[in-house]
Design an enzyme around this catalytic site. Structure first.
Site, PDB file in Angstrom:
ATOM      1  N   MET A  82      49.586  63.274  83.842  1.00  0.00           N
ATOM      2  CA  MET A  82      49.190  64.661  84.070  1.00  0.00           C
ATOM      3  C   MET A  82      49.716  65.135  85.419  1.00  0.00           C
ATOM      4  SD  MET A  82      45.343  64.738  82.474  1.00  0.00           S
ATOM      5  CE  MET A  82      45.282  66.541  82.607  1.00  0.00           C
TER       6      MET A  82
ATOM      7  N   CYS B 207      62.074  67.563  92.069  1.00  0.00           N
ATOM      8  CA  CYS B 207      60.758  67.915  92.602  1.00  0.00           C
ATOM      9  C   CYS B 207      60.617  67.615  94.085  1.00  0.00           C
ATOM     10  CB  CYS B 207      59.672  67.183  91.811  1.00  0.00           C
ATOM     11  SG  CYS B 207      59.876  65.372  91.780  1.00  0.00           S
TER      12      CYS B 207
ATOM     13  N   CYS C 151      63.543  58.413  87.474  1.00  0.00           N
ATOM     14  CA  CYS C 151      62.089  58.423  87.603  1.00  0.00           C
ATOM     15  C   CYS C 151      61.416  57.966  86.314  1.00  0.00           C
ATOM     16  CB  CYS C 151      61.613  59.824  87.986  1.00  0.00           C
ATOM     17  SG  CYS C 151      59.840  59.931  88.319  1.00  0.00           S
TER      18      CYS C 151
ATOM     19  N   GLY D  53      54.083  64.808  78.476  1.00  0.00           N
ATOM     20  CA  GLY D  53      54.298  66.152  77.953  1.00  0.00           C
ATOM     21  C   GLY D  53      55.755  66.468  77.682  1.00  0.00           C
TER      22      GLY D  53
ATOM     23  N   VAL E 211      51.343  72.893  82.565  1.00  0.00           N
ATOM     24  CA  VAL E 211      50.819  73.251  81.255  1.00  0.00           C
ATOM     25  C   VAL E 211      51.185  72.226  80.187  1.00  0.00           C
ATOM     26  CG1 VAL E 211      52.800  74.708  80.677  1.00  0.00           C
ATOM     27  CG2 VAL E 211      50.589  75.155  79.601  1.00  0.00           C
TER      28      VAL E 211
END
Length: 359
Positions: free
Chosen positions: A26, A203, A107, A131, A30
């Site tokens: 998580m 990121c 990653c 996700g 979304v």
């Protein structure tokens, strides 16, 4: 409320059934939040995990808020040391060596999926989930990774490098959905993360340009590939990638594209757009998600995320591969990954090492 436990299955008093346990990565975004929600709807016992990959990670509080909203436990895993070793350092080292690395693939292969597996084993979960927009199916006792149904969002390209053995435990609920459908589920379910920003590809740069983080480098020649003529000087090969048109720093009567980077000569080669299209290149660091029956296969290949697979022949020799496209493709780039497909099935892939060019 979904209760956690130490066994692979959790007893649900309300329904008098045992619930399969699953760990969900998580991020606070979304996609991962809807993934957790959908697995709960399937009566699975869900626990989340948030990965701390670098200092001041975004959305950690949002991930906590979403976990609290869903009523699930959230594990916090500090992976900064490994992320620096396996992702950040290879990323910058790659640019110094004149290649263009893909940190998301690194990653997934070395950080996220091995950690999910480790946590799943630790808490007694049979499954783990992310996700990503991709699918896993079981056929004739074997598990296969497939492209997501939403072709505009399909992320199977980023997953080719994971351990094949993980597929039997991996659940990817979003592979059957479109991005718009996922957003609508978040909206209708009032999931807090629906307001989160979309994930960015790199990121850890936090909206900075990668080349802004390099120290001044040694200058070198910019060479016109078709003539061998030096037409300018560059300020470091880390500033360039194959197929690049902007920020070359040389004026010309025709648009210039980077067609080759030679770190041994500290040289950048440029030429017309036509020269950026290539048919042949070599791949190493191969990872296969299927059992191969032969060392030469006709398949489809992607050399970047945002392209459709194109027909090619892949010949494997000594754990390396030569890829020959049916027609030339734009900018096969050393450091990037080539991923092999048979229809929707991901066969495997590897890292591009060098291209075959006519100059």
């Amino acid at each position: 409320m979904v209760h956690s436990g130490t066994s692979p299955k959790v007893y649900n008093k309300l329904y008098h059934v045992e619930m399969e346990k699953v760990v969900v990565a998580m991020s606070g975004g979304v996609d991962s939040s809807v993934t957790a929600y959908l697995l709960m709807k399937k009566e699975m016992a869900v626990e989340g995990v948030f990965f701390i990959l670098f200092d001041n990670p975004p959305n950690i509080e949002l991930a906590k808020k979403t976990a609290n909203f869903l009523g699930i436990k959230l594990h916090i895993e500090d992976l900064r040391d490994n992320f620096k070793k396996y992702v950040i350092e290879p990323f910058f080292d790659g640019y110094r060596r004149g290649i263009t690395p893909n940190p998301c693939i690194l990653c997934n292969s070395y950080i996220k999926f091995p950690t999910l597996k480790k946590i799943a084993d630790k808490i007694g979960a049979n499954y783990f989930s992310t996700g990503h927009y991709a699918r896993v199916i079981k056929k004739n006792g074997n598990y296969f990774l497939l492209r997501g149904l939403d072709r505009n969002k399909d992320q199977s390209y980023f997953l080719y490098g994971i351990n094949k053995l993980f597929l039997s435990q991996l659940i990817l609920p979003l592979g059957e959905l479109t991005k718009q459908e996922v957003k609508e589920i978040a909206k209708q379910s009032h999931i807090p993360s629906k307001i989160a920003e979309e994930s960015v590809e790199i990121c850890f740069l936090k909206n900075r340009k990668y080349y802004e983080m390099f120290k001044p480098a040694t200058q070198g020649p910019i060479i016109e590939a078709s003539t061998g003529r030096i037409i300018g000087q560059h300020r470091g090969i880390h500033l360039f990638t194959i197929g690049q048109r902007k920020r070359i720093g040389v004026s010309s009567q025709y648009p210039l594209y980077v067609v080759k980077i030679d770190p041994s000569k500290n040289a950048v080669y440029v030429d017309t757009k036509e020269k950026v299209f290539m048919k042949e290149f070599y791949v190493n660091e191969l990872n296969w998600l299927v059992e191969l029956e032969k060392h030469k296969l006709s398949c489809e290949v992607k050399i970047r995320y945002a392209m459709k697979p194109e027909k090619a022949v892949v010949k494997i020799v000594n754990e390396k591969a030569k890829v020959v496209f049916e027609s030339p493709q734009f900018a096969p780039t050393p450091g990037q990954s080539a991923v092999f497909y048979s229809d929707d099935i991901v066969l495997g892939g590897g890292v591009i090492t060098e291209t075959v060019q006519d100059f």
